[in-house]
Write a protein that holds these residues in place. Sequence first.
Motif, PDB file in Angstrom:
ATOM      1  N   CYS A  57       0.837  -1.200   0.000  1.00 51.99           N
ATOM      2  CA  CYS A  57       0.000   0.000   0.000  1.00 51.99           C
ATOM      3  C   CYS A  57       0.876   1.257   0.000  1.00 51.99           C
ATOM      4  CB  CYS A  57      -0.902   0.023   1.222  1.00 51.99           C
ATOM      5  SG  CYS A  57      -2.065  -1.354   1.302  1.00 51.99           S
ATOM      6  N   GLU A  59       0.681   4.035   1.856  1.00 47.27           N
ATOM      7  CA  GLU A  59       1.098   4.537   3.163  1.00 47.27           C
ATOM      8  C   GLU A  59       2.120   3.602   3.815  1.00 47.27           C
ATOM      9  OE1 GLU A  59      -1.758   3.529   2.024  1.00 47.27           O
ATOM     10  OE2 GLU A  59      -3.230   3.069   3.590  1.00 47.27           O
ATOM     11  N   CYS A  94      -5.792   0.369   4.970  1.00 49.80           N
ATOM     12  CA  CYS A  94      -6.291  -0.976   5.279  1.00 49.80           C
ATOM     13  C   CYS A  94      -5.866  -1.369   6.701  1.00 49.80           C
ATOM     14  CB  CYS A  94      -5.764  -1.979   4.247  1.00 49.80           C
ATOM     15  SG  CYS A  94      -4.033  -2.445   4.481  1.00 49.80           S
ATOM     16  N   CYS A  97      -2.102  -1.609   7.283  1.00 49.14           N
ATOM     17  CA  CYS A  97      -1.460  -0.290   7.353  1.00 49.14           C
ATOM     18  C   CYS A  97      -1.798   0.426   8.646  1.00 49.14           C
ATOM     19  CB  CYS A  97      -1.852   0.559   6.153  1.00 49.14           C
ATOM     20  SG  CYS A  97      -1.031   0.015   4.646  1.00 49.14           S
TER      21      CYS A  97
HETATM   22 ZN    ZN Z   1      -2.628  -1.004   3.482  1.00 49.07          ZN
END
Ligand code: ZN
Length: 134
Positions: A57, A59, A94, A97
Amino acid sequence: MDFTELYETAVGMRFFAYTPYYDFRVGAALLAENESGEKRVFTGCNVQNSAFGANICAEHTAGAKAVSEGYRVFRAVAVAGGMGDEISEMVLPCGVCRQFLSEFAAEGMKVILLKDGSPAVFTLDEIFPRPFAL
Ligand SMILES: [Zn+2]
Protein backbone atom coordinates in the motif's frame (compact mmCIF):
# COMPACT_ATOMS: atom_id res chain seq x y z
CA MET A 1 3.72 21.87 5.16
CA ASP A 2 0.08 22.08 6.23
CA PHE A 3 -2.40 19.23 5.98
CA THR A 4 -3.86 20.45 2.69
CA GLU A 5 -0.38 20.48 1.14
CA LEU A 6 0.28 17.04 2.58
CA TYR A 7 -2.93 15.81 0.96
CA GLU A 8 -2.04 17.40 -2.40
CA THR A 9 1.35 15.67 -2.21
CA ALA A 10 -0.47 12.37 -1.71
CA VAL A 11 -2.67 13.11 -4.73
CA GLY A 12 0.44 13.75 -6.83
CA MET A 13 1.99 10.46 -5.76
CA ARG A 14 -0.84 8.56 -7.46
CA PHE A 15 1.03 9.21 -10.71
CA PHE A 16 3.67 6.68 -9.68
CA ALA A 17 1.25 3.95 -8.57
CA TYR A 18 2.07 0.57 -10.12
CA THR A 19 -1.35 -0.84 -10.89
CA PRO A 20 -1.34 -3.24 -13.86
CA TYR A 21 -3.89 -5.64 -12.32
CA TYR A 22 -6.63 -3.32 -11.14
CA ASP A 23 -6.39 0.40 -11.63
CA PHE A 24 -6.88 1.53 -8.05
CA ARG A 25 -4.22 4.21 -7.71
CA VAL A 26 -3.18 5.40 -4.26
CA GLY A 27 -0.69 8.01 -3.11
CA ALA A 28 0.44 8.83 0.40
CA ALA A 29 2.45 11.55 2.08
CA LEU A 30 3.74 10.98 5.60
CA LEU A 31 5.10 13.64 7.92
CA ALA A 32 7.66 11.98 10.20
CA GLU A 33 10.26 13.07 12.71
CA ASN A 34 13.67 11.67 13.59
CA GLU A 35 15.51 11.49 16.95
CA SER A 36 16.91 14.99 16.43
CA GLY A 37 13.42 16.38 16.01
CA GLU A 38 13.87 17.02 12.30
CA LYS A 39 10.68 16.65 10.32
CA ARG A 40 10.44 15.40 6.78
CA VAL A 41 7.76 14.26 4.37
CA PHE A 42 8.06 10.77 2.90
CA THR A 43 5.92 9.78 -0.04
CA GLY A 44 4.63 6.50 -1.35
CA CYS A 45 2.35 4.88 -3.88
CA ASN A 46 0.75 1.48 -4.05
CA VAL A 47 2.81 -1.21 -5.76
CA GLN A 48 0.81 -4.17 -7.01
CA ASN A 49 2.19 -7.61 -7.71
CA SER A 50 0.89 -10.55 -9.74
CA ALA A 51 0.84 -12.43 -6.43
CA PHE A 52 -1.72 -10.12 -4.82
CA GLY A 53 -0.53 -10.92 -1.31
CA ALA A 54 2.72 -9.16 -2.20
CA ASN A 55 0.93 -5.86 -2.93
CA ILE A 56 2.25 -2.90 -0.97
CA CYS A 57 0.00 0.00 0.00
CA ALA A 58 1.01 3.62 -0.53
CA GLU A 59 1.10 4.54 3.16
CA HIS A 60 3.05 1.37 3.94
CA THR A 61 5.61 2.36 1.29
CA ALA A 62 5.93 5.87 2.74
CA GLY A 63 6.22 4.53 6.28
CA ALA A 64 8.91 2.01 5.38
CA LYS A 65 10.88 4.76 3.63
CA ALA A 66 10.66 6.93 6.74
CA VAL A 67 11.72 4.22 9.19
CA SER A 68 14.55 3.12 6.92
CA GLU A 69 15.96 6.63 7.11
CA GLY A 70 15.64 7.00 10.88
CA TYR A 71 12.32 8.86 11.00
CA ARG A 72 10.39 6.79 13.49
CA VAL A 73 7.86 9.25 14.84
CA PHE A 74 4.88 9.58 12.55
CA ARG A 75 2.98 12.85 12.95
CA ALA A 76 0.53 12.75 10.06
CA VAL A 77 -0.28 10.83 6.92
CA ALA A 78 -2.41 11.83 3.95
CA VAL A 79 -3.88 9.15 1.71
CA ALA A 80 -5.54 9.74 -1.67
CA GLY A 81 -6.87 6.99 -3.88
CA GLY A 82 -9.38 5.92 -6.45
CA MET A 83 -9.94 4.08 -9.70
CA GLY A 84 -7.97 5.50 -12.63
CA ASP A 85 -8.07 9.29 -12.56
CA GLU A 86 -10.90 9.41 -10.03
CA ILE A 87 -10.24 10.29 -6.42
CA SER A 88 -12.65 8.62 -4.04
CA GLU A 89 -13.93 9.87 -0.72
CA MET A 90 -12.58 8.35 2.48
CA VAL A 91 -9.96 5.96 1.12
CA LEU A 92 -8.96 4.65 4.52
CA PRO A 93 -5.73 2.78 5.23
CA CYS A 94 -6.29 -0.98 5.28
CA GLY A 95 -6.04 -2.92 8.53
CA VAL A 96 -2.43 -3.91 7.96
CA CYS A 97 -1.46 -0.29 7.35
CA ARG A 98 -3.37 0.93 10.40
CA GLN A 99 -1.41 -1.54 12.51
CA PHE A 100 1.86 -0.58 10.80
CA LEU A 101 1.23 3.13 11.33
CA SER A 102 0.26 2.58 14.98
CA GLU A 103 3.71 1.13 15.70
CA PHE A 104 5.31 4.52 14.97
CA ALA A 105 2.43 6.91 15.61
CA ALA A 106 3.02 10.00 17.71
CA GLU A 107 0.32 10.84 20.24
CA GLY A 108 -2.62 12.19 18.28
CA MET A 109 -1.22 11.24 14.87
CA LYS A 110 -3.37 12.75 12.13
CA VAL A 111 -4.81 10.98 9.09
CA ILE A 112 -5.88 13.24 6.24
CA LEU A 113 -8.52 11.88 3.86
CA LEU A 114 -10.86 13.32 1.28
CA LYS A 115 -14.31 13.92 2.78
CA ASP A 116 -17.10 15.94 1.18
CA GLY A 117 -14.70 17.05 -1.54
CA SER A 118 -12.01 18.47 0.75
CA PRO A 119 -9.13 17.10 2.82
CA ALA A 120 -10.39 16.33 6.32
CA VAL A 121 -8.31 15.59 9.40
CA PHE A 122 -8.93 12.51 11.52
CA THR A 123 -6.74 10.89 14.15
CA LEU A 124 -5.30 7.41 13.90
CA ASP A 125 -7.00 6.68 17.23
CA GLU A 126 -10.38 7.45 15.62
CA ILE A 127 -9.91 5.01 12.76
CA PHE A 128 -7.93 2.39 14.72
CA PRO A 129 -8.77 2.65 18.41
CA ARG A 130 -7.30 -0.62 19.63
CA PRO A 131 -4.04 -1.60 17.91
CA PHE A 132 -2.29 -4.84 18.66
CA ALA A 133 0.71 -4.37 20.96
CA LEU A 134 3.05 -6.92 22.50
ZN1 ZN B 1 -2.63 -1.00 3.48
